[in-house]
Design a protein around this motif. Structure first.
Motif, PDB file in Angstrom:
ATOM      1  N   GLU A  55       0.722  -0.821   0.370  1.00 31.53           N
ATOM      2  CA  GLU A  55      -0.086  -0.411   0.477  1.00 31.53           C
ATOM      3  C   GLU A  55       0.651   1.002  -0.267  1.00 31.53           C
ATOM      4  O   GLU A  55       0.472   2.001  -0.730  1.00 31.53           O
ATOM      5  CB  GLU A  55      -0.935   0.456   1.450  1.00 31.53           C
ATOM      6  CG  GLU A  55      -1.683  -0.331   1.326  1.00 31.53           C
ATOM      7  CD  GLU A  55      -3.187  -0.238   2.633  1.00 31.53           C
ATOM      8  OE1 GLU A  55      -3.799  -1.046   2.371  1.00 31.53           O
ATOM      9  OE2 GLU A  55      -3.335   0.367   3.231  1.00 31.53           O
ATOM     10  N   HIS A  70      -0.896   8.289   6.175  1.00 33.56           N
ATOM     11  CA  HIS A  70      -1.017   6.198   6.189  1.00 33.56           C
ATOM     12  C   HIS A  70       0.037   6.053   7.019  1.00 33.56           C
ATOM     13  O   HIS A  70      -0.238   4.450   7.472  1.00 33.56           O
ATOM     14  CB  HIS A  70      -1.239   6.810   4.314  1.00 33.56           C
ATOM     15  CG  HIS A  70      -1.774   5.210   4.887  1.00 33.56           C
ATOM     16  ND1 HIS A  70      -3.416   5.164   4.336  1.00 33.56           N
ATOM     17  CD2 HIS A  70      -2.136   4.200   5.056  1.00 33.56           C
ATOM     18  CE1 HIS A  70      -4.056   4.226   4.475  1.00 33.56           C
ATOM     19  NE2 HIS A  70      -3.780   2.891   4.705  1.00 33.56           N
ATOM     20  N   HIS A  74       0.314   2.869   9.925  1.00 34.01           N
ATOM     21  CA  HIS A  74       0.712   0.926   9.228  1.00 34.01           C
ATOM     22  C   HIS A  74       1.723   1.113  10.472  1.00 34.01           C
ATOM     23  O   HIS A  74       1.672  -0.253  11.020  1.00 34.01           O
ATOM     24  CB  HIS A  74       0.556   1.014   7.653  1.00 34.01           C
ATOM     25  CG  HIS A  74       0.378   1.039   7.540  1.00 34.01           C
ATOM     26  ND1 HIS A  74       0.868   0.963   6.057  1.00 34.01           N
ATOM     27  CD2 HIS A  74      -0.754   1.024   7.781  1.00 34.01           C
ATOM     28  CE1 HIS A  74      -0.389   1.012   4.890  1.00 34.01           C
ATOM     29  NE2 HIS A  74      -1.615   0.781   6.301  1.00 34.01           N
ATOM     30  N   HIS A 112      -9.576   1.102   9.459  1.00 38.22           N
ATOM     31  CA  HIS A 112      -8.872   1.084   8.825  1.00 38.22           C
ATOM     32  C   HIS A 112      -9.042   1.655   7.130  1.00 38.22           C
ATOM     33  O   HIS A 112      -8.636   2.689   6.332  1.00 38.22           O
ATOM     34  CB  HIS A 112      -6.904   0.709   8.970  1.00 38.22           C
ATOM     35  CG  HIS A 112      -6.129   1.133   8.264  1.00 38.22           C
ATOM     36  ND1 HIS A 112      -5.565   2.478   8.060  1.00 38.22           N
ATOM     37  CD2 HIS A 112      -5.462   0.908   7.099  1.00 38.22           C
ATOM     38  CE1 HIS A 112      -4.921   2.512   7.333  1.00 38.22           C
ATOM     39  NE2 HIS A 112      -4.506   1.757   6.818  1.00 38.22           N
ATOM     40  N   ASP A 117      -7.799   3.425   4.268  1.00 42.45           N
ATOM     41  CA  ASP A 117      -7.817   2.599   2.358  1.00 42.45           C
ATOM     42  C   ASP A 117      -9.366   3.660   1.445  1.00 42.45           C
ATOM     43  O   ASP A 117      -8.248   3.715   0.468  1.00 42.45           O
ATOM     44  CB  ASP A 117      -7.960   1.611   2.544  1.00 42.45           C
ATOM     45  CG  ASP A 117      -6.446   1.336   3.581  1.00 42.45           C
ATOM     46  OD1 ASP A 117      -5.480   1.849   3.655  1.00 42.45           O
ATOM     47  OD2 ASP A 117      -6.537  -0.462   4.323  1.00 42.45           O
TER      48      ASP A 117
HETATM   49 FE   LIG Z   1      -3.294   1.163   4.975  1.00 45.14          FE
END
Ligand SMILES: [Fe+2]
Length: 133
Positions: A55, A70, A74, A112, A117
């Motif tokens: 990602e 982002h 993570h 999330h 996303d």
């Molecule tokens: Fe993500």
């Protein structure tokens, strides 16, 4: 935990990896036998790392403005997952920890995916409209 269509981002590769994550977390609870839980946790931890990195690469090459933010989400989750793993290792009541891992991972993932996303997917799909639509 059942996968629902509402969790779909529309980016095929991301969706496939999300589905696999959900599947593995479910397996965790089904396999409440020490050696199998541990191998599933090991698989999950490397799959999560691979998924996050895929990602993040996709976001960077597409110059996503929120890529750093982002990535931090993570990183934070990876730390939480590691803590849970350590708890599992030292726990007396393994089932209790497995259930809390299941709850924590699914809860975080749903949240999330639905928020962050999907936000990226919207950005991505504007740049790369699906060919079949
Ligand atoms: Fe993500």
């Amino acid at each position: 935990m059942i996968w629902t269509k509402s969790l779909e981002t529309g980016v095929a590769k991301i969706d496939e990896q999300h589905k696999e994550l959900f599947r593995q977390v479910d397996i965790l609870v089904d396999r409440n036998q020490a050696n199998r839980v541990e191998s599933t946790l090991n698989f999950l931890s490397s799959y999560v790392a691979k998924h996050f990195s895929d990602e993040e690469v996709l976001q960077r090459i597409n110059l996503y403005p929120k890529a750093d933010f982002h990535k931090k989400l993570h990183v934070d989750f990876t730390k939480t997952f590691k803590d849970l793993y350590a708890q599992y290792k030292s726990a007396g009541n393994k089932l209790l920890v497995v259930l809390s891992i299941n709850k924590a991972v699914i809860g975080w993932l749903k949240d999330h995916i639905m928020t962050h996303d999907k936000e990226f997917a919207e950005f991505y799909l504007k740049k790369h409209p699906p060919l079949n639509k």
